[in-house]
Motif scaffolding. Structure first.
Motif, PDB file in Angstrom:
ATOM      1  N   THR A 244      25.222 -38.170  -1.633  1.00 46.03           N
ATOM      2  CA  THR A 244      24.278 -37.677  -0.703  1.00 46.03           C
ATOM      3  C   THR A 244      25.310 -36.565   0.313  1.00 46.03           C
ATOM      4  O   THR A 244      24.593 -36.064   0.915  1.00 46.03           O
ATOM      5  CB  THR A 244      24.068 -38.897   0.437  1.00 46.03           C
ATOM      6  N   LEU A 245      26.634 -36.449  -0.335  1.00 46.20           N
ATOM      7  CA  LEU A 245      27.016 -35.240   0.913  1.00 46.20           C
ATOM      8  C   LEU A 245      26.623 -34.413   0.072  1.00 46.20           C
ATOM      9  O   LEU A 245      27.401 -33.240   0.749  1.00 46.20           O
ATOM     10  CB  LEU A 245      28.873 -35.268   0.352  1.00 46.20           C
ATOM     11  N   HIS A 246      26.260 -33.843  -1.178  1.00 44.68           N
ATOM     12  CA  HIS A 246      25.981 -32.694  -1.826  1.00 44.68           C
ATOM     13  C   HIS A 246      24.683 -32.948  -1.910  1.00 44.68           C
ATOM     14  O   HIS A 246      24.224 -33.549  -2.186  1.00 44.68           O
ATOM     15  CB  HIS A 246      27.076 -31.275  -3.017  1.00 44.68           C
ATOM     16  N   ALA A 253      25.481 -31.246   1.840  1.00 45.61           N
ATOM     17  CA  ALA A 253      23.532 -31.691   2.697  1.00 45.61           C
ATOM     18  C   ALA A 253      23.950 -32.436   4.089  1.00 45.61           C
ATOM     19  O   ALA A 253      22.706 -32.748   4.629  1.00 45.61           O
ATOM     20  CB  ALA A 253      23.281 -33.026   1.236  1.00 45.61           C
ATOM     21  N   VAL A 254      24.712 -32.234   4.794  1.00 44.14           N
ATOM     22  CA  VAL A 254      24.708 -32.332   5.894  1.00 44.14           C
ATOM     23  C   VAL A 254      24.078 -31.864   6.624  1.00 44.14           C
ATOM     24  O   VAL A 254      24.625 -30.730   7.073  1.00 44.14           O
ATOM     25  CB  VAL A 254      26.259 -33.006   6.189  1.00 44.14           C
ATOM     26  N   ALA A 340      30.369 -35.435  14.310  1.00 44.01           N
ATOM     27  CA  ALA A 340      28.968 -36.290  15.169  1.00 44.01           C
ATOM     28  C   ALA A 340      27.804 -36.325  14.036  1.00 44.01           C
ATOM     29  O   ALA A 340      27.469 -37.207  13.357  1.00 44.01           O
ATOM     30  CB  ALA A 340      27.847 -36.168  16.348  1.00 44.01           C
ATOM     31  N   ALA A 341      27.817 -35.005  13.259  1.00 44.16           N
ATOM     32  CA  ALA A 341      27.100 -34.453  12.756  1.00 44.16           C
ATOM     33  C   ALA A 341      26.973 -35.887  11.162  1.00 44.16           C
ATOM     34  O   ALA A 341      26.695 -36.245   9.791  1.00 44.16           O
ATOM     35  CB  ALA A 341      26.582 -33.742  11.360  1.00 44.16           C
ATOM     36  N   LEU A 342      28.223 -35.124  10.879  1.00 43.92           N
ATOM     37  CA  LEU A 342      28.811 -36.250   9.439  1.00 43.92           C
ATOM     38  C   LEU A 342      28.954 -38.342   9.495  1.00 43.92           C
ATOM     39  O   LEU A 342      28.286 -38.090   8.551  1.00 43.92           O
ATOM     40  CB  LEU A 342      30.015 -36.126   8.906  1.00 43.92           C
TER      41      LEU A 342
END
Length: 460
Positions: A244-246, A253-254, A340-342
């Protein structure tokens, strides 16, 4: 200051004289570089730290020989070297930075020759640290030698001993020894040039955060035949989470991470493929220009996974699996905001209700320079003098957190991120090497920079 004004600071005869002096000095400079390279000064704690001390002492002796007042300091970390010599009254002071510690050699079988016995092949000097960054140390020494005890400006040399292990004691060194390091300009010789024959000033660096994401689906491992198909295992859940990271295009995609366009520069796919070793048929990821993808957009990489190896795997639904994620961030993004976003992304995308824990491994600021003003003019002119072509301003996708530390400690100083490397240097990898022709140009440019800064109009 215009280019014409910067050209007029020193005469063509003075420029040629410096070129000639550096040319004559290069055999001795190379010999001293090879001697430094033979010292296996790996700062990682599992290696012999006596060698790092030995490297610091050798560096200190090189600076003392050039007339600098030298001290070895260690504020709870590896030894650093500080040397200083005053310039003429009213002249600026330049801080020259490099580091004498090196990366581990890795698997010796991957090297074509002993990593700590420098060898020349096809105009390149091979060896661990031959480029990163003992060539940076020797570029500073060469610039000092080129002026033969008659420096046109004040010079402080600061050679760090733990850059390869995140410079943890650097803030304390800057706090306790900052009075010795005060300067008008800083030359940080730990970057690279654009290509063989084309110099560069690095004007931006991405920041970085590293986290470890741990996924748990069971309170113990169970038989994959008896429970598989109903109970999720942690490794499969971790793989789905990492995916889901890309997005489908390969962009990170974060949500909430910054990105911007990079300066326009000719960097095409063919060059990227050649420099990176991308395999035929493997597609590029991401959108936007290649410099933007490499320099200013976020990049997420899974750099390690903890779970049973293929050789040790049993027919088990594993209860726990972990991955270390390296996230490169926009040069002006706050690392804590990126963390924080990650973290929120990983928690929000946990598959099948798996438990996800995120711990921070490391974080570091990027850097963006306002590369304008008379000192930058003189630096660009010095590069043009040495290479015979104007330098290009480039970004670097990698992170050098210590640059921001210098920017905070010396906010009025112009920061010049330069380097001895080229796209084929392979720093940190096997067969690291230094292009000897480019190295002479680096030494010439730095010697000319000192001359140009010393010739600038002085304050009353």
């Amino acid at each position: 200051m215009s280019q014409q004004q910067s050209d007029d600071v020193i005469s063509p005869d003075e420029i040629e004289a410096v070129r000639a002096r550096v040319r004559d000095l290069m055999p001795g400079v190379r010999a001293d570089l090879e001697a430094l390279t033979r010292i296996p000064s790996v700062s990682l704690g599992s290696f012999d730290q006596a060698q790092v001390q030995r490297s610091a002492e050798a560096t200190a002796e090189l600076l003392r020989t050039e007339g600098l007042d030298v001290e070895i300091v260690a504020e709870g970390g590896r030894p650093a070297v500080i040397g200083h010599v005053d310039g003429p009254p009213g002249s600026p002071t330049v801080l020259l930075y490099a580091h004498h510690d090196v990366q581990p050699p890795g698997d010796r079988a991957d090297w074509d020759s002993d990593p700590f016995e420098p060898v020349e092949r096809d105009g390149r000097l091979y060896g661990r640290g031959a480029a990163d960054d003992k060539a940076g140390v020797m570029a500073h020494v060469a610039a000092l030698r080129a002026h033969a005890g008659d420096l046109p400006c004040g010079v402080t040399v600061f050679v760090e001993g733990e850059e390869e292990i995140a410079s943890e004691s650097l803030p304390l060194i800057l706090a306790r020894h900052g009075d010795r390091l005060a300067c008008d300009a800083i030359v940080l010789a730990d970057s690279l040039n654009w290509a063989i024959g084309t110099p560069a000033l690095t004007t931006s660096l991405r920041g970085q955060v590293r986290v470890v994401a741990t996924v748990r689906t069971l309170d113990h491992g169970v038989h994959s035949g008896m429970f598989g198909g109903a109970c999720p295992d942690a490794i499969t859940a971790l793989c789905r989470l990492m995916a889901t990271l890309h997005d489908d295009a390969g962009d990170v995609a974060v949500a909430g991470l910054r990105r911007s366009a990079a300066p326009e520069i000719d960097y095409d796919e063919a060059r990227l493929r050649e420099e990176s070793g991308l395999l035929p048929g493997t597609e590029l990821i991401g959108t936007g220009s290649i410099p933007s993808r490499l320099w200013t957009a976020p990049a997420a990489t899974v750099i390690g996974i903890t779970c049973p190896s293929v050789e040790e795997a049993g027919n088990v639904l594993n209860a726990t699996a972990s991955a270390k994620i390296s996230l490169r961030i926009h040069p002006e993004e706050a690392p804590q905001d990126a963390v924080a976003a990650l973290r929120q992304h990983l928690l929000d995308h946990a598959p099948w209700g798996a438990q996800v824990e995120v711990t921070v491994d490391d974080e570091g600021w990027g850097f963006a320079a306002d590369a304008e003003g008379p000192i930058y003019d003189q630096a660009r002119a010095a590069f043009a003098d040495a290479w015979g072509t104007d330098p290009v301003d480039v970004g670097i996708g990698g992170s050098i957190p210590f640059v921001q530390a210098f920017a905070e400690s010396f906010p009025e100083a112009a920061i010049l991120v330069t380097g001895v490397e080229d796209p084929d240097t392979r720093a940190h990898g096997a067969n690291e090497s230094l292009h000897l022709g480019e190295f002479e140009r680096v030494c010439t440019a730095e010697a000319l920079l000192l001359a140009r800064l010393g010739a600038m109009p002085r304050s009353a």
